[in-house]
Design a protein around this motif. Sequence first.
Motif, short mmCIF file in Angstrom:
data_model
loop_
_atom_site.label_atom_id
_atom_site.label_comp_id
_atom_site.label_asym_id
_atom_site.label_seq_id
_atom_site.Cartn_x
_atom_site.Cartn_y
_atom_site.Cartn_z
N ARG A 222 0.85 -1.19 0.00
CA ARG A 222 0.00 0.00 0.00
C ARG A 222 0.89 1.24 0.00
O ARG A 222 2.04 1.19 0.43
N PRO A 223 0.35 2.36 -0.49
CA PRO A 223 1.16 3.59 -0.51
C PRO A 223 1.27 4.21 0.87
O PRO A 223 0.35 4.09 1.70
N LYS A 224 2.38 4.84 1.13
CA LYS A 224 2.54 5.57 2.39
C LYS A 224 1.58 6.75 2.40
O LYS A 224 1.29 7.35 1.36
N ARG A 225 1.08 7.08 3.58
CA ARG A 225 0.10 8.15 3.70
C ARG A 225 0.67 9.49 3.22
O ARG A 225 -0.01 10.26 2.54
N GLU A 226 1.94 9.73 3.53
CA GLU A 226 2.54 11.00 3.12
C GLU A 226 2.68 11.10 1.61
O GLU A 226 2.68 12.21 1.03
N ALA A 227 2.80 9.93 0.92
CA ALA A 227 2.90 9.95 -0.54
C ALA A 227 1.58 10.38 -1.17
O ALA A 227 1.56 10.98 -2.26
N MET A 229 -0.64 12.37 0.58
CA MET A 229 -0.88 13.74 1.06
C MET A 229 -0.21 14.79 0.19
O MET A 229 -0.74 15.89 -0.01
N ARG A 230 0.96 14.47 -0.36
CA ARG A 230 1.65 15.47 -1.16
C ARG A 230 1.02 15.65 -2.55
O ARG A 230 1.41 16.56 -3.30
N GLN A 231 0.06 14.78 -2.90
CA GLN A 231 -0.56 14.86 -4.23
C GLN A 231 -2.03 15.31 -4.17
O GLN A 231 -2.72 15.25 -5.19
N VAL A 232 -2.50 15.75 -3.00
CA VAL A 232 -3.90 16.15 -2.88
C VAL A 232 -4.00 17.65 -2.60
O VAL A 232 -3.01 18.32 -2.33
N SER A 233 -5.22 18.16 -2.65
CA SER A 233 -5.45 19.58 -2.40
C SER A 233 -5.21 19.91 -0.93
O SER A 233 -5.18 19.02 -0.07
N ASP A 234 -5.05 21.18 -0.63
CA ASP A 234 -4.87 21.61 0.76
C ASP A 234 -6.07 21.19 1.61
O ASP A 234 -5.91 20.80 2.77
N GLU A 235 -7.26 21.26 1.01
CA GLU A 235 -8.47 20.90 1.75
C GLU A 235 -8.47 19.42 2.11
O GLU A 235 -8.74 19.04 3.26
N ASP A 236 -8.12 18.55 1.11
CA ASP A 236 -8.08 17.11 1.40
C ASP A 236 -6.96 16.76 2.37
O ASP A 236 -7.09 15.88 3.21
N ARG A 237 -5.83 17.48 2.23
CA ARG A 237 -4.71 17.22 3.14
C ARG A 237 -5.11 17.54 4.57
O ARG A 237 -4.81 16.77 5.50
N ALA A 238 -5.79 18.64 4.79
CA ALA A 238 -6.24 19.01 6.14
C ALA A 238 -7.24 17.99 6.67
O ALA A 238 -7.20 17.63 7.85
N ARG A 239 -8.11 17.50 5.79
CA ARG A 239 -9.09 16.50 6.24
C ARG A 239 -8.39 15.19 6.59
O ARG A 239 -8.78 14.52 7.54
N MET A 240 -7.36 14.81 5.83
CA MET A 240 -6.61 13.58 6.13
C MET A 240 -5.94 13.69 7.49
O MET A 240 -5.85 12.69 8.23
N MET A 241 -5.47 14.88 7.83
CA MET A 241 -4.82 15.06 9.12
C MET A 241 -5.83 14.99 10.27
O MET A 241 -5.51 14.50 11.36
N ARG A 242 -7.06 15.45 9.99
CA ARG A 242 -8.10 15.38 11.03
C ARG A 242 -8.69 13.98 11.17
O ARG A 242 -9.03 13.55 12.27
N ASP A 243 -8.80 13.26 10.05
CA ASP A 243 -9.48 11.97 10.03
C ASP A 243 -8.58 10.89 9.42
O ASP A 243 -8.41 10.84 8.19
N PRO A 244 -7.97 10.05 10.25
CA PRO A 244 -7.05 9.02 9.74
C PRO A 244 -7.72 8.04 8.77
O PRO A 244 -7.03 7.36 8.00
N ASN A 245 -9.05 7.93 8.82
CA ASN A 245 -9.76 6.98 7.96
C ASN A 245 -10.17 7.57 6.61
O ASN A 245 -10.69 6.86 5.75
N PHE A 246 -9.95 8.87 6.44
CA PHE A 246 -10.35 9.51 5.19
C PHE A 246 -9.36 9.16 4.09
O PHE A 246 -8.14 9.27 4.24
N SER A 249 -10.30 10.54 -3.14
CA SER A 249 -10.44 9.84 -4.41
C SER A 249 -9.51 10.46 -5.45
O SER A 249 -8.93 11.53 -5.24
N GLY A 250 -9.39 9.78 -6.59
CA GLY A 250 -8.56 10.31 -7.66
C GLY A 250 -7.41 9.38 -7.98
O GLY A 250 -7.19 8.36 -7.30
N SER A 251 -6.65 9.67 -9.02
CA SER A 251 -5.50 8.86 -9.42
C SER A 251 -4.22 9.46 -8.82
O SER A 251 -4.13 10.68 -8.61
N PHE A 252 -3.24 8.60 -8.56
CA PHE A 252 -1.99 9.04 -7.94
C PHE A 252 -0.82 8.37 -8.64
O PHE A 252 -0.96 7.32 -9.27
N ARG A 253 0.36 8.96 -8.47
CA ARG A 253 1.59 8.37 -8.99
C ARG A 253 2.49 8.01 -7.80
O ARG A 253 2.67 8.83 -6.91
N PHE A 254 3.04 6.80 -7.85
CA PHE A 254 3.90 6.36 -6.75
C PHE A 254 5.19 5.76 -7.29
O PHE A 254 5.19 5.10 -8.34
#
Length: 334
Positions: A222-227, A229-246, A249-254
């Motif tokens: 599985r991808p690391k959480r920080e990998a 977080m660096r590819q999402v919007s500021d809004e999604d990044r803030a939500r990820m920090m508040r909610d570990p289960n969030f 969606s979308g495509s990512f490069r790893f």
Amino acid sequence: MFFPMLLVAAAEMHSGRMEVAAEIARDRALCSAPSGKRRTVRGIVVTDEPGAEGVYRRLRVTADGGAYLIVHYDPASESIARARAACLGRQLELLRGLTGDERQGAQWYSVVFTNAANYSPPRGPSEVARWTIETDAAGRLTEAGQRTLTAVLPHEQVHLFQYRMQALPPRWFLEGHASWVGLKVSDRIDPAAAAADRRLKAEGAAKSKGQPLNLAGWGSVRPKREAIMRQVSDEDRARMMRDPNFAPSGSFRFTADDLIGDESNIVARYHAATALFERLEREHGAEAVHAFARETTATAGRVTANRMDELVRKHFNIGADALLADTTPSGTAR
């Protein structure tokens, strides 16, 4: 008028039990033979292999069906290597019977008896994996060496059988099956080593009590959480920090550095996977479990979750999710 027949049957059963007991005693003697004692067994042939690898010379141990392995040894360890060679051949016979391996002339994993603390076996696509059996300065087996010989090696040899057709089943299957078969061999040749292996698994599981096992996810990548977080919007990044289960969606490069395997709670998982196979044996019989293992490993490529579910249902009339969910790490049966 039936009494003589009953007496004959009882005598045959008694004779059979005595024969099995004698074979078990012989196998245990093979695997505890002292340095300098070269034990022999019908059907197991030990021959010197020509050539040398530096100071390391080698033996070829051939068993039933032509199955064989190579034993490497340094000068100090030669005596104990020859003393335990028949033990290694007997392991191959037991493993062939327990796995239903029908290959003729198959080469199994090699071993090396050595007291070199920095020994590094050669590696490469043409090299057969070599397991180190530790000896001391005088060439005697250490406690770790004996454990490798009679507990670690049977387990690892099962993995070689599993990979014979390049199948890639899930981790819970690979380790549960290897532990289940390996412990049967260890019980036969060195019950103290088998008991120690069970105890270590049970103690590790007890320390992890209450933690989720998630056998289905064992070994998954599985991808690391920080990998993420660096590819999402500021809004999604803030939500990820508040909610570990969030999980946005979308495509990512790893890259390879962005991925991690799920190897958490590993001792408890070994314990639970072993318990799962032992439970299947109790409920369905050993042959049903062997048939399941043979079919699971008979075809090259990844064994998908859907295929695994199909095989579990075929052999045990239960879904794979239900089977894994019902696994408890509290104890394993003998």
